[in-house]
Design a protein around this motif. Structure first.
Motif, short mmCIF file in Angstrom:
data_model
loop_
_atom_site.label_atom_id
_atom_site.label_comp_id
_atom_site.label_asym_id
_atom_site.label_seq_id
_atom_site.Cartn_x
_atom_site.Cartn_y
_atom_site.Cartn_z
N SER A 453 40.32 41.33 44.88
CA SER A 453 41.56 40.87 44.23
C SER A 453 41.39 39.49 43.61
O SER A 453 42.13 39.11 42.71
CB SER A 453 42.71 40.86 45.25
OG SER A 453 42.39 39.99 46.32
N PHE A 474 46.79 38.44 36.47
CA PHE A 474 47.03 38.10 37.86
C PHE A 474 47.17 39.40 38.64
O PHE A 474 47.52 40.45 38.08
CB PHE A 474 48.27 37.21 38.03
CG PHE A 474 49.58 37.88 37.69
CD1 PHE A 474 50.33 38.52 38.68
CD2 PHE A 474 50.07 37.86 36.38
CE1 PHE A 474 51.53 39.13 38.36
CE2 PHE A 474 51.28 38.47 36.07
CZ PHE A 474 52.01 39.12 37.06
N GLU A 476 49.00 41.41 41.80
CA GLU A 476 50.19 41.36 42.63
C GLU A 476 50.52 42.78 43.08
O GLU A 476 50.56 43.71 42.27
CB GLU A 476 51.36 40.75 41.84
CG GLU A 476 52.62 40.53 42.66
CD GLU A 476 53.69 39.86 41.82
OE1 GLU A 476 53.85 38.63 41.94
OE2 GLU A 476 54.36 40.56 41.01
N ASN A 477 50.74 42.94 44.39
CA ASN A 477 51.12 44.23 44.97
C ASN A 477 50.17 45.35 44.56
O ASN A 477 50.60 46.47 44.21
CB ASN A 477 52.56 44.59 44.58
CG ASN A 477 53.56 43.59 45.12
OD1 ASN A 477 53.38 43.02 46.20
ND2 ASN A 477 54.63 43.34 44.35
#
Length: 565
Positions: A453, A474, A476-477
């Motif tokens: 990640s 980016f 995210e989740n």
């Protein structure tokens, strides 16, 4: 029994060379000790002594020993026993009985001390008409001791009694000798084997010490004597002697130059061993400070200033301390936006100090994502957009690419990294369209399994072969998001580590064999699932997919009919 008598056994004082004895007490008849004599330690020191005796004589009696004691002024004494004299028997005449008075038998007594040794017995005439009496005696006997007489008493039932004295046997002496040591005096005496009475007691002199080698107790110094000792191996007694003092070892004490505040010293001399001063150093006065002015310094926005000060140029001592002037602090103007925020990138605002032009920055949060969304159900890729991005309802189409110019561009630059390439397009009424008027859309691609990640990024892949362009993104989740105004080919690349492989070596065992060709052939018909690294090794034509043609090339390479590059 007549009971014990108690006599003093004289002691004698200790001398510097020899121990003494305390007085004791004993029974002179049977030798029983009531108070034992105890040794008094020698006083120590002094030279060898010649005894000068003074004699005291106690005469013996009929029943008690006498003695001669010889005493020296140093406390040494000898004792010689004079045996008891014994009784001198004297007859006490008896008398014949008469009608008027009874008679007496002969008796015995000591002519010296008067002790009755055999008592007289009464003789009574028999009554008229009675027959003459014949005595029938019973005997009682007491055995004599060394110093006491015994007796034999014969008694008749009529009262008649005869006593015979059995003289004392006298002592049977045996000599006993206790050797001296270097610490304790011995003695010699005669002791009766029957009653333990002692006589002829004499104290033996101490024997010389057995000294070992000299040992140093304290070393001599330049100014004081030392000491050495010898220790007796028998009693640990010590003998000491002085070790003469040493001479000084003279060394020069260097001169000391004076400073601004401290006096100096001239050259001197001292002993290098004990430190005794031989030649005293003389003091040289201090020079005093040489003053230098320290310039003042103006304070700035971030740095403190200093007031004027003074210090010594020779020793650096602070004479007048510079005072700290606090920093003035920044005087900032208004905030100005220096980078507009986007869906992916935070913006930034900046303000500038009017005095020093220092800049202060603050971030501006990313723009909230658009509310409209369209998804590709197969790959779970999402596109979010604003109301004015498309004129009509829009549909999303995603293809995972394995061939074509875009794949070659990606493979040439990132072939050794884990990557996935997607062709993303939007359609309205089956016609491919782009966002209107260059509007921005937010694209989310699921982070592939096993991808980092922190190290996974998105690249725009140019179809004309000009290369890759890294997109701001980016994570995210579980989704990696990036922003674009144009749909084309986009690659998700894990740049955390290179995937090193050998083309054709699918099982990564260091050689290309028929087993590698079999794995590639099974993968081409989906009978076996390969890892990313195995897929790269099996894709011999580098077109992004494993086919039967790749398996055939690997098989030829295993027998040397093909070279894989």
């Amino acid at each position: 029994a007549k009971g014990h008598s108690r006599v003093t056994v004289p002691g004698y004082p200790a001398t510097e060379l020899e121990p003494g004895l305390t007085d004791g007490e004993k029974c002179p008849d049977c030798g029983l000790i009531f108070v034992a004599q105890e040794e008094i330690p020698a006083l120590g020191g002094g030279e060898e002594h010649t005894h000068e005796y003074v004699t005291e004589r106690i005469e013996p009696t009929c029943t008690e020993d006498g003695y001669v004691i010889s005493r020296c002024s140093c406390g040494v004494a000898t004792r010689e026993i004079i045996e008891a004299l014994g009784h001198e028997i004297e007859i006490i005449p008896g008398r014949e009985p008469t009608a008027e008075a009874p008679g007496l038998t002969d008796g015995e007594r000591c002519a010296v001390c008067g002790m009755i040794l055999r008592a007289q017995q009464e003789i009574v005439l028999p009554d008229d008409g009675e027959e003459e009496h014949t005595h029938e005696y019973t005997t009682e006997r007491k055995e004599p001791t060394c110093t006491e007489d015994g007796y034999v008493i014969s008694r008749c039932s009529c009262g008649a009694e005869e006593i015979s004295i059995v003289p004392a046997t006298g002592h049977n002496y045996e000599n006993v000798k206790i050797p001296s040591t270097c610490k304790e005096q011995g003695m010699t005496y005669d002791i009766c084997t029957e009653c333990d009475v002692t006589t002829n007691l004499a104290v033996l002199p101490l024997i010389p010490h057995t000294y070992g080698e000299w040992q140093t107790v304290s070393d001599a110094s330049c100014s004081s004597k030392g000491m050495k000792k010898q220790v007796c191996s028998a009693c640990n007694a010590e003998k000491t002697e002085d070790i003469p003092a040493l001479s000084h070892t003279e060394v020069t004490v260097p001169a000391k130059e004076p400073t601004c505040t401290e006096a100096g010293l001239t050259e001197g001399k001292k002993c290098s061993v004990c430190g005794t001063v031989i030649t005293v150093q003389k003091e040289i006065p201090a020079k005093g400070h040489t003053e230098i002015t320290d310039n003042e310094k103006a304070a700035t926005c971030t740095e403190t200033g200093l007031s004027k000060g003074v210090h010594c140029s020779v020793c650096s001592e602070i004479i007048e301390v510079q005072k700290i002037i606090p920093a003035t602090g920044h005087k900032f103007g208004k905030w100005e936006i220096t980078r507009e925020p986007t869906f992916v990138i935070e913006g930034e605002k900046t303000r500038i100090c009017a005095f020093c032009n220092a800049k202060e920055h603050e971030s501006i949060a990313r723009i909230e994502p658009p509310v409209n969304e369209v998804k590709d159900e197969k790959h779970n890729i999402s596109v979010k957009f604003s109301d004015d991005t498309y004129a009509q309802n829009v549909e999303l189409e995603v293809k995972e690419e394995f061939d074509g110019e875009s794949y070659q561009v990606l493979n040439n630059e990132k072939g050794n990294f884990k990557s996935k390439l997607f062709d993303i397009s939007t359609y309205v009424d089956d016609e491919k369209v782009q966002p209107e008027s260059g509007a921005s859309v937010l694209v989310g691609i699921p982070l592939p399994e096993g991808y980092s990640s922190e190290e996974t990024v998105v690249y725009y892949v140019a179809n004309d072969g000009s290369g890759l362009e890294k997109m701001p993104s980016f994570v995210e989740n579980g989704m990696i998001w990036f922003e674009t105004t144009h749909f084309s080919s986009y690659a998700v690349v894990d740049e955390s580590e290179e995937v090193l492989y050998t083309l054709g070596d699918v099982d990564d065992n260091g050689s290309i064999t028929a087993a590698d060709a079999r794995m590639a052939l099974r993968a081409s018909v989906e009978l076996e699932k390969l890892t990313d690294k195995q897929t790269l090794a099996a894709d011999t034509d580098k077109n992004g997919t494993v086919t039967a043609g790749d398996a055939r090339m690997i098989l030829r390479a295993s027998v040397g009919l093909e070279t894989l590059q």
